[in-house]
Design an enzyme around this catalytic site. Structure first.
Site, PDB file in Angstrom:
ATOM      1  N   PRO A  94       0.811  -1.222   0.000  1.00 55.63           N
ATOM      2  CA  PRO A  94       0.000   0.000   0.000  1.00 55.63           C
ATOM      3  C   PRO A  94       0.847   1.277   0.000  1.00 55.63           C
ATOM      4  O   PRO A  94       0.329   2.362  -0.234  1.00 55.63           O
ATOM      5  CB  PRO A  94      -0.803  -0.098   1.304  1.00 55.63           C
ATOM      6  CG  PRO A  94      -0.713  -1.523   1.736  1.00 55.63           C
ATOM      7  CD  PRO A  94       0.584  -2.037   1.188  1.00 55.63           C
ATOM      8  N   GLU A 121       2.225  -8.764   8.999  1.00 59.29           N
ATOM      9  CA  GLU A 121       2.006  -7.340   9.275  1.00 59.29           C
ATOM     10  C   GLU A 121       3.002  -6.465   8.532  1.00 59.29           C
ATOM     11  O   GLU A 121       3.044  -5.255   8.729  1.00 59.29           O
ATOM     12  CB  GLU A 121       2.047  -7.081  10.781  1.00 59.29           C
ATOM     13  CG  GLU A 121       0.752  -7.477  11.486  1.00 59.29           C
ATOM     14  CD  GLU A 121       0.512  -8.984  11.470  1.00 59.29           C
ATOM     15  OE1 GLU A 121       1.446  -9.725  11.815  1.00 59.29           O
ATOM     16  OE2 GLU A 121      -0.585  -9.405  11.084  1.00 59.29           O
ATOM     17  N   ARG A 159      -1.947  -8.292 -21.008  1.00 57.11           N
ATOM     18  CA  ARG A 159      -2.832  -8.033 -22.150  1.00 57.11           C
ATOM     19  C   ARG A 159      -2.264  -6.987 -23.106  1.00 57.11           C
ATOM     20  O   ARG A 159      -2.759  -6.825 -24.216  1.00 57.11           O
ATOM     21  CB  ARG A 159      -4.250  -7.668 -21.685  1.00 57.11           C
ATOM     22  CG  ARG A 159      -4.340  -6.387 -20.912  1.00 57.11           C
ATOM     23  CD  ARG A 159      -5.745  -6.160 -20.386  1.00 57.11           C
ATOM     24  NE  ARG A 159      -6.700  -5.790 -21.419  1.00 57.11           N
ATOM     25  CZ  ARG A 159      -6.751  -4.596 -22.004  1.00 57.11           C
ATOM     26  NH1 ARG A 159      -5.889  -3.665 -21.682  1.00 57.11           N
ATOM     27  NH2 ARG A 159      -7.659  -4.345 -22.926  1.00 57.11           N
ATOM     28  N   ASP A 174      -8.372   1.295 -25.681  1.00 55.52           N
ATOM     29  CA  ASP A 174      -9.440   1.468 -24.698  1.00 55.52           C
ATOM     30  C   ASP A 174      -9.299   2.746 -23.887  1.00 55.52           C
ATOM     31  O   ASP A 174      -8.359   3.508 -24.017  1.00 55.52           O
ATOM     32  CB  ASP A 174      -9.659   0.216 -23.852  1.00 55.52           C
ATOM     33  CG  ASP A 174      -8.384  -0.173 -23.154  1.00 55.52           C
ATOM     34  OD1 ASP A 174      -7.519   0.705 -23.002  1.00 55.52           O
ATOM     35  OD2 ASP A 174      -8.269  -1.344 -22.776  1.00 55.52           O
TER      36      ASP A 174
END
Ligand code: 9WO
Length: 256
Positions: A94, A121, A159, A174
């Site tokens: 994160p 953790e 992809r 896209d």
């Protein structure tokens, strides 16, 4: 492209890579994904991968030694094969830089990626400082570990590789490359539960259809992700359209 993934939960990767475009890409040898169990790189009889944090505090941390040894081994194997330069070693956490289509494109240019999935953790800081070359987050939330984030990154990168999708065009064409959200799309039936497909799409007038789609994409982006519009490539007329909607006090019907 070769992708080595280091994890304590190798089984988690069995689903995504054995379905759909992935399976085809792997079968066609366009991408090779190797999953390594960090526990296999321990030397003690209990195969210890975690330990207490110095200074105390919540829970256990991943030890550095098995992770360093696993990365060194997969690097060495690749070098023996290819004699290549140092690959990116990406820690999923994160605290990383926020993943985006741009980062996916950047990574799709590499011939070798190494991904490290943390657990518990946290992870000993020396992995971050002296082993990882990059730290990537897929969004501002905490997961049980880095595995699902690694799958997201691999999916988005794979992809983009030549030949993985039907054509290069479909991968690059896209909305996040052009930085607008997608326009609404419809298939049969023409009327479903009294909800009709917009008239213009049935008209056969392709110039008008293109214009309608472009407008819808712009308006939808303005409504849902106005931040994206600042970076979008718009014609002067389209900029004007956006500005007139931004200035309007009442919400225009098209934006509801
Ligand atoms: C859990 C925890 C519990 C008590 C006190 C502090 C704590 N920190 C953490 C924590 O951050 N655990 C991480 C779980 C350790 C590294 C792997 N984990 C992880 C990666 N969770 N979420 C991600 C992640 C990765 C990429 N993008 C978004 C989230």
């Amino acid at each position: 492209m070769k992708i080595d993934i280091l994890t304590l939960f190798p089984q988690m990767f069995q689903g995504p890579f054995s379905e759909g475009i992935f399976k085809r890409a792997i079968d066609r040898k366009l991408v090779q994904v190797n999953i390594h169990n960090i526990r296999d790189y321990t030397h003690d009889r209990h195969h210890t991968v975690d330990d207490y944090a110095y200074g105390g505090g919540a829970g256990m941390l991943l030890k550095p030694e098995p992770i360093f040894e696993a990365v060194e081994k997969v690097k060495q194997d690749f070098h023996l094969e290819k004699g290549a330069k140092e690959p990116p070693v990406i820690l999923l956490s994160p605290q990383g830089r926020l993943f985006s289509q741009q980062i996916a494109e950047e990574l799709s240019g590499c011939i070798h990626l190494i991904l490290i999935c943390g657990r518990y953790e946290g992870i000993d800081e020396r992995v971050r400082e002296h082993l990882a070359t990059d730290e990537v987050s897929i969004g501002d939330y905490v997961l049980g570990g880095g595995e699902l984030a690694a799958m997201v990154v691999v999916d988005a990168v794979a992809r983009l590789l030549p030949g993985v999708l039907g054509s290069d065009a479909s991968a690059r064409d896209d909305s996040h490359t052009t930085r607008l959200l997608e326009y609404p799309q419809y298939t049969h039936p023409e009327v479903y539960r009294a909800w009709a497909v917009p008239e213009v799409l049935l008209s056969g007038n392709h110039a008008q259809i293109d214009k309608w789609r472009r407008q819808q994409a712009i308006l939808r982006t303005l409504k849902r992700r106005p931040d994206l519009l600042d970076k979008a490539e718009l014609s002067p007329e389209e900029r004007q359209l956006v500005d007139s909607f931004k200035k309007a006090k009442a919400t225009p019907e098209v934006l509801k």
